[in-house]
Structure formats: C-alpha cells, structure tokens
Design a protein around this motif. Structure first.
Motif, PDB file in Angstrom:
ATOM      1  N   ARG A   1      -0.042   2.828   4.306  1.00  0.00           N
ATOM      2  CA  ARG A   1      -0.396   2.651   2.908  1.00  0.00           C
ATOM      3  C   ARG A   1      -1.839   2.162   2.768  1.00  0.00           C
ATOM      4  NH1 ARG A   1       0.293   5.236  -0.988  1.00  0.00           N
ATOM      5  NH2 ARG A   1       2.523   5.380  -0.453  1.00  0.00           N
ATOM      6  N   TYR A   2      -2.275   1.302   3.687  1.00  0.00           N
ATOM      7  CA  TYR A   2      -3.639   0.770   3.620  1.00  0.00           C
ATOM      8  C   TYR A   2      -4.682   1.851   3.886  1.00  0.00           C
ATOM      9  CZ  TYR A   2      -7.744  -2.031   4.845  1.00  0.00           C
ATOM     10  OH  TYR A   2      -9.012  -2.561   4.896  1.00  0.00           O
ATOM     11  N   PHE A   3      -4.407   2.734   4.852  1.00  0.00           N
ATOM     12  CA  PHE A   3      -5.412   3.702   5.277  1.00  0.00           C
ATOM     13  C   PHE A   3      -5.321   5.049   4.566  1.00  0.00           C
ATOM     14  CE2 PHE A   3      -5.870   0.880   8.928  1.00  0.00           C
ATOM     15  CZ  PHE A   3      -7.249   0.868   9.056  1.00  0.00           C
ATOM     16  N   ARG A   4      -4.208   5.311   3.920  1.00  0.00           N
ATOM     17  CA  ARG A   4      -4.061   6.628   3.327  1.00  0.00           C
ATOM     18  C   ARG A   4      -5.091   6.844   2.226  1.00  0.00           C
ATOM     19  NH1 ARG A   4       1.265   9.858   1.033  1.00  0.00           N
ATOM     20  NH2 ARG A   4       0.092  11.612   0.231  1.00  0.00           N
ATOM     21  N   ARG A   5      -5.865   7.915   2.343  1.00  0.00           N
ATOM     22  CA  ARG A   5      -6.872   8.242   1.336  1.00  0.00           C
ATOM     23  C   ARG A   5      -6.185   8.792   0.081  1.00  0.00           C
ATOM     24  NH1 ARG A   5      -8.606  10.801   5.917  1.00  0.00           N
ATOM     25  NH2 ARG A   5      -7.987  12.803   5.033  1.00  0.00           N
ATOM     26  N   GLU A   6      -6.646   8.344  -1.053  1.00  0.00           N
ATOM     27  CA  GLU A   6      -6.118   8.863  -2.321  1.00  0.00           C
ATOM     28  C   GLU A   6      -6.934  10.078  -2.751  1.00  0.00           C
ATOM     29  OE1 GLU A   6      -3.398   7.855  -3.518  1.00  0.00           O
ATOM     30  OE2 GLU A   6      -3.194   6.175  -2.123  1.00  0.00           O
ATOM     31  N   GLY A   7      -6.251  11.088  -3.240  1.00  0.00           N
ATOM     32  CA  GLY A   7      -6.944  12.302  -3.662  1.00  0.00           C
ATOM     33  C   GLY A   7      -7.263  13.184  -2.471  1.00  0.00           C
ATOM     34  N   GLY A   8      -7.883  14.315  -2.721  1.00  0.00           N
ATOM     35  CA  GLY A   8      -8.252  15.226  -1.642  1.00  0.00           C
ATOM     36  C   GLY A   8      -7.028  15.864  -1.031  1.00  0.00           C
ATOM     37  N   SER A   9      -7.162  16.319   0.204  1.00  0.00           N
ATOM     38  CA  SER A   9      -6.042  16.985   0.884  1.00  0.00           C
ATOM     39  C   SER A   9      -4.996  15.961   1.280  1.00  0.00           C
ATOM     40  CB  SER A   9      -6.553  17.713   2.136  1.00  0.00           C
ATOM     41  OG  SER A   9      -6.883  16.772   3.140  1.00  0.00           O
ATOM     42  N   SER A  10      -3.855  16.467   1.653  1.00  0.00           N
ATOM     43  CA  SER A  10      -2.763  15.568   2.052  1.00  0.00           C
ATOM     44  C   SER A  10      -2.733  15.354   3.559  1.00  0.00           C
ATOM     45  CB  SER A  10      -1.422  16.147   1.588  1.00  0.00           C
ATOM     46  OG  SER A  10      -1.215  17.434   2.186  1.00  0.00           O
ATOM     47  N   ALA A  11      -3.774  15.746   4.276  1.00  0.00           N
ATOM     48  CA  ALA A  11      -3.783  15.663   5.736  1.00  0.00           C
ATOM     49  C   ALA A  11      -4.186  14.268   6.192  1.00  0.00           C
ATOM     50  CB  ALA A  11      -4.727  16.711   6.320  1.00  0.00           C
ATOM     51  N   HIS A  12      -3.345  13.287   5.929  1.00  0.00           N
ATOM     52  CA  HIS A  12      -3.584  11.917   6.363  1.00  0.00           C
ATOM     53  C   HIS A  12      -3.011  11.759   7.759  1.00  0.00           C
ATOM     54  CE1 HIS A  12      -4.607  11.255   2.203  1.00  0.00           C
ATOM     55  NE2 HIS A  12      -3.432  11.723   1.844  1.00  0.00           N
ATOM     56  N   ARG A  13      -3.836  11.295   8.699  1.00  0.00           N
ATOM     57  CA  ARG A  13      -3.424  11.322  10.107  1.00  0.00           C
ATOM     58  C   ARG A  13      -3.503   9.951  10.762  1.00  0.00           C
ATOM     59  NH1 ARG A  13      -6.573  16.537  12.743  1.00  0.00           N
ATOM     60  NH2 ARG A  13      -5.362  18.178  11.702  1.00  0.00           N
ATOM     61  N   VAL A  14      -2.609   9.730  11.702  1.00  0.00           N
ATOM     62  CA  VAL A  14      -2.673   8.576  12.590  1.00  0.00           C
ATOM     63  C   VAL A  14      -2.438   9.073  14.011  1.00  0.00           C
ATOM     64  CG1 VAL A  14      -0.230   8.079  12.116  1.00  0.00           C
ATOM     65  CG2 VAL A  14      -1.644   6.362  13.227  1.00  0.00           C
ATOM     66  N   VAL A  15      -3.235   8.599  14.954  1.00  0.00           N
ATOM     67  CA  VAL A  15      -2.976   8.896  16.357  1.00  0.00           C
ATOM     68  C   VAL A  15      -2.369   7.655  16.997  1.00  0.00           C
ATOM     69  CG1 VAL A  15      -4.795  10.627  16.552  1.00  0.00           C
ATOM     70  CG2 VAL A  15      -5.321   8.255  17.080  1.00  0.00           C
TER      71      VAL A  15
END
Length: 449
Positions: A34-48
């Motif tokens: 929740r802290y790192f997820r970017r708002e807006g733009g594409s939905s390609a939120h990633r964590v390694v």
C-alpha cells in the motif's frame, strides 16, 4: 511515532515468534504494498522478493506474497539470492519495492525482512515508520479485479552475477589464484564459486550445501575457523568468507590470518585515493571501526566519517555527502559506484583484483595498519528490560570514560537485531581495556536480570 517492528536492518527475530510470524509477514507485505503502490498510470506495480536458504524462508515468502498481491502488487520471486542482488534487481526490473528475507549472519532459527526502495537502496527511518503505521491501521485491500499476480524469475541470480563480473576491467582474469570461498551454506552457495571460476580462479568451495538448517553453522564470516584451516591445508592464495546473505565478507590470507572490514576498507580507500577515485578523499564507516583505521587514513590525508552502526546508515551518509566508499568493521563493504548496499562477493572480487594488479600476496594487502586493541562483549537481556537506562550502568560508563581519557574510548549500545547490549572498549593499554569492559558488563548483567 517511533519504530517498534523495525531494527537497524529491517524486521528480525526468531521464526514463528513475534514479530517474525507468517501473519506479521503478510501484514508487512500488505502495508509495504500500500505504501509503495503508485496511484494512477498503469497497473503494473511490482515487488521483487529474494531470500536466503533458511527453512523458514518458504513460509515468509508465501506470506509476503499474499500480503503484496492483496494490495494489487505483482510479485516477482527470485528464490535464493544474495541481499545485494535484490538491491541491484529492484531498479533493474522496474519494481516499486524489493524485499530480502534473511537474518544475515544469525543462525537458522532466526529470520528477517529487509525492504529496498525503487532505487535499490534500503528504506529511510521515515519510510519504515510509515509502513509500521499502516500495519497498525490495516492496509486497504485492492478490488478483486486488481489483485496482483506472482511468478518465478529463474535467472535473477545470473543477472546479478554478470553485474558483479563486469566490475573487473575487460580482459582481467583471476588465473593463477587458488581461492577458498566459504559460502556459509547461504544465499551465495551456488553463484559465488561460479563467478570466481568463470573469471579463471581455481576455486575450493565450502559451506555450499545448504539444507535449510545449516546456514552460518560453524562457517561463514562470523565463524571463519574452518575456512582458515582449509586455506592452510590446500595452500590457497586467499580465502573469502561470506555470511548467510552474502552482504558481508572477511578475507583470509595465505597464512590463515583473518582481515576484517576495517583492513579491507583501508586497502580499498588507499587504492582509490591513489587512482583519484575516492570521492572527496573520504571513507564512511561506523563508530565501531578501529582507531587504527582512522590514524591510517589521517596519515594519508584522507578522512573517516563515522555513523551509527548499521550499513544503511553508512549508505545514507554516503548518499548525502556524495561519497562512494564505505562499510563496517563486520565486513559490509559498500561501493556505490557498483551497488546499493553491502556486497561480500563484490568486495572479495575487488580484493582478488588487487592481488592480480599488484602481484602482492594476500598477507601484504590484508594488513594495512596495526589495530588498536579492541574488545567487545555481549550481554543478553530480557525483552522489556532497559539495562542502559539503569543509573548504576550509566555511572560505570562515565567512570570508564574518565579512566580511559584520550588514550581510548568506550562504546555501549543496544543491538538493533537481537536483545543484546554490546559493550566495546578500545585502548592502547590492554589491561585497562579489559578491566573497563568487565566492569561495565558486570553492571549491565545486574541490570538485565
């Protein structure tokens, strides 16, 4: 709000005990997502997510994946990789956040969770405090259609390996060197021997058969005795001892003597300064580094900038001041020209390169200065106790500082990763040093009961 979950290097503790439970890992994953997820733009939120070889790593990997995907993050699972690989691959794979599951040099019963930002650097205190706040409040889950996916990345370790090898000049090899590499039955058990072999060294590996329970067990940077013996038996030119997540290193010379992070940093600082590549003529280290290192640098008109204990504080100071070399006595060596955090394999490789370039033996390079006698003892205390706040302890510390005067120093601190009080003294007079440490330890033990 102060940090309660996070210590000096992420969240750490005994597996299956608070805070290192599967439930807390899932909550941490959701909060970080929740802290790192970017708002807006594409939905390609990633964590390694990477891990070392501890048995509990499977549990935490799964729990973190559940937490991250619940907040809409797509999870890329690297499997067992060194901690610095997560620092390298997080920005390389355009991820919003990186996670390493490891308790570093601790035994297998312990585990930890370290977070990296999208730039590959460990998080600031402020970011960790905010993630804790979200954990307490509860992370808002994503809509069902926005739940994240998870997939395995099979070549992450090899991407990291290529980055490490490319730190050597084109055409430079390690041919002619016989190298013992102790992998601590940890994250670098496969890649460290392969990298050294591919660069031409004759490799004698040990600590390269992890079973989930033997990480750091009588091997690695905190227990180098077996590697010392192997170096002597096989007449190796040098030994490289990594820890469980390969972010720290100790060097063993051809006689079997161990060089710690201070000696390694002294060598690297001098070589970089001679080549005009030590930014602002400054090395960054912690309050734990030996006074001998400070004197060595001063004699060469170089500076030592000290920070709090913890390689992330070293890195923060490096970034703020524009410095490019730092580390800790414990073997975290940070070279921001190449990586974002301590990297044991990289530091070991650079030491081998120095041997090749100078033609000098490991014993000549690994002993750059005579260390001022230093002694440290640990006192374990019960959770809830605060021995350093005890008046008798504070009075004994003040008395010790007065006794040592300008001839030495004391450093008393609580470990950020274990319930330990670390009592360290440094002085030319070894007898006085031992007396000072024992007197303080006695007061701390009394207060810890």
């Amino acid at each position: 709000m102060s940090r309660k979950l996070f210590g000096t290097d992420g969240v750490r503790g005994r597996a299956n005990r608070y805070p290192m439970t599967a439930e807390m890992a899932m909550r941490l994953g959701a909060a970080a997502g929740r802290y790192f997820r970017r708002e807006g733009g594409s939905s390609a939120h990633r964590v390694v997510i990477g891990k070392d070889t501890r048995l509990s790593g499977y549990m935490f990997e799964t729990a973190l994946t559940a937490g991250f995907t619940s907040t809409g993050m797509n999870v890329l699972l690297l499997g067992p990789v060194p901690t610095p690989a997560v620092g390298v691959l997080t920005p390389s794979m355009r991820a919003d956040v990186g996670v390493m599951i490891s308790a570093s040099h601790n035994p297998h019963e312990d585990n930890g969770i370290k977070f990296f930002g999208p730039d590959g650097f460990k998080l600031s205190d402020e970011a960790e405090i905010e993630i804790e706040r979200i954990v307490q409040k509860g992370a808002e889950p994503a809509r069902a259609s926005k739940i994240g996916r998870a997939r395995r990345i099979d070549d992450g370790m090899y991407r990291y390996a290529e980055r490490i090898k490319n730190t050597l000049p084109n055409g430079r090899t390690l041919e002619g060197l016989r190298v013992v590499v102790d992998c601590a039955n940890g994250a670098a058990h496969k890649i460290a021997p392969e990298v050294l072999w591919e660069l031409g060294a004759e490799v004698i590996p040990m600590g390269n058969a992890p079973d989930g329970l033997n990480i750091n067990l009588n091997c690695g940077s905190t227990r180098p005795e077996a590697a010392q013996q192997l170096v002597r038996e096989r007449r190796a030119d040098v030994g490289i001892c990594l820890d469980g997540d390969a972010d720290r290193v100790m060097i063993i010379d051809e006689t079997g003597e161990v060089a710690d992070g201070d000696q390694i940093m002294a060598l690297f600082a001098a070589r970089r300064a001679e080549a005009g590549r030590l930014n602002q003529g400054t090395l960054v280290s912690t309050v734990m580094s030996n006074l001998g290192l400070e004197r060595y640098l001063a004699a060469r008109k170089l500076k030592l900038l000290r920070t709090k204990v913890g390689d992330r504080y070293v890195v923060e100071a490096m970034r703020q001041g524009g410095y490019n070399l730092g580390g800790e006595q414990s073997g975290h060596i940070v070279m921001t020209d190449h990586t974002t955090t301590g990297d044991g394999l990289l530091a070991g490789l650079q030491f081998l390169a120095a041997m090749v370039e100078t033609g000098q033996r490991a014993s000549e390079l690994a002993h750059q200065f005579d260390a001022v006698p230093q002694m440290m003892k640990n006192v374990r205390y019960a959770v809830g106790k605060a021995p350093l706040e005890d008046e008798a302890v504070q009075a004994e510390i003040a008395a010790a500082e007065k006794r040592l005067g300008k001839s030495g120093r004391v450093l008393i601190r609580a470990s950020g990763t274990e319930p330990l009080i670390r009592v360290m003294a440094e002085a030319e007079d070894e007898t006085l040093m031992e007396q000072v440490v024992d007197d303080i330890v006695g007061k701390v033990e009394a207060a810890a009961r």
